[in-house]
Design an enzyme around this catalytic site. Sequence first.
Site, PDB file in Angstrom:
ATOM      1  CB  CYS A  47      18.940 -39.391  21.315  1.00 54.14           C
ATOM      2  SG  CYS A  47      18.947 -38.894  19.580  1.00 54.14           S
ATOM      3  CD  GLU A  65      22.560 -38.257  18.091  1.00 52.70           C
ATOM      4  OE1 GLU A  65      21.501 -38.777  18.478  1.00 52.70           O
ATOM      5  OE2 GLU A  65      22.943 -38.266  16.906  1.00 52.70           O
TER       6      GLU A  65
END
Length: 524
Positions: free
Chosen positions: A299, A265
């Site tokens: 993120c 990720e």
Amino acid sequence: MSETTTRTGLARELLAVQLPDGIGVCAGEEVFAGRGTLVELRDPARDELAAEWRDPGAEGAEIALELATEGFRKWTGLGPSGRADVLRATARVIESNSHELALLETATTGKPLRDTTAELRAVVRMFSFYAGWAERINGETLGVPDGWHAYTLLQPFGVVTAVTPWNAPILTAAANALPALAAGNAVIVKPSEFTPASTVRLARLFRTAGAPLGALTAAPGLGPTTGAVLTTDPRVGKIVFIGSVETGRAVAAAAATAGIPSVLELGGKSANVVFADADLEAAAAGALSAVFSGAGQSCQAGSRLLVQKSVHDELLDRMVTGVGRLRVGDPMDTSTEIGPIVHRAQYDRVTRLLEVGLERGARQLNDTALPRGITDHPFREGNWIMPVLLDRVTRDNPLEHTEIFGPVLCVDTFDDEAEAMARANGTRFGLAGAVWTGDVSRAHRFAAGAEAGTFYINCYKAGHPLAPFGGFKASGWGRASGRGVVEEFTQSKAVWLPTRPLAAPFPSLEGVLDPASAIDGGRG
């Protein structure tokens, strides 16, 4: 003494307990104090030394691997129900210790206590959720031709390494460790060197709840030393990494060379797209929340805002007003909504990128003077950056394509749907995105056409372990949640059993079977 001062003092005491004599590896009971590079933990709000510890290096990584290898044998030996019982017990233990965990998280990340408290509630829910998964990991019976009984088993890899970031250490530790633990793996979590304390405490609480030693091991350490061993050692069956694109790719390449698969990720540059027919009040509030919660250190932050030209001025007026109301201040104050940047290197990076964006034509919309309480003692040296609205961040501005990871929203306009879609998809990232519109058909067209692993319609940042989370393009590969998460952390094994006598393929070798010719489609 104020309540916030009391919380700060308690957090410092908790840090000292979690990091005694420079803890390096903690599997609940056993502690290995590193002897490598001295790492300082600094209070983000004050830039004061809060604690220090030493990198355990390769020696500590070896201890963590030994503990996890033995821990896997005991953890998987509990069986699905036994593992579920421990996960449920851990949920209760974390809930009863959630206040101290939130204080630890706030002390090391600078994230407001209201946010870390909410994240701890999410961690408790995740432990309960994955306890249910532990009892529902099943293979299947295969519909093969008559004469055979075939089925699959889903079996754990053994040891999984989870490399977690500094922006949400305990939340990401739980989100990445729990699916693997539910599937029967032992997990080593290597937290960021900037924020290891809450992960160490999590490992202790997991052991307190009845987990075998080594089922969950915290291994704080530096990437080139501890991290390098934990992501390339053959005893590791899989790696989960959250972090930057460049570091993630380097970790995945090294792991692949060692024959270890990974789930990544990575970064994001997610776009919020607002059409003229949207509820502008809701869109303004949603866009502010999407980028400024956590001081933009997320993120999936909605760090780009693309607005249809006809409503640009109206929407931006609302947002300037809204950003002026955000409460920036002491992260230990429960009314604070935005705290400081986690560490000084990131603070310096954000300020440099702001300068670049302005030099390339962006226009700052709001006053970013710090509140008096922040510029006065004891906060005057902290990593404080006020929320920033930047308009006219065009395609050729570096900020259009660069993940800032700070409280900066980049705004620009579009004419029509085709341009909006092209612009939203026009970066190398593909983690998240959103559209704000009153047109249901357009909303679903955008959701289908967006190159992003998660997409929101008239909202932002919803989530649940049932939903897959991960990125398209440079934002990563694999999913660490959702129904497919079981397959991420298990290996599928096919088992074959003949249910009637089989003729020998060669009469002269009767009784000797050739598996490849025993059934159509055999491979070998």
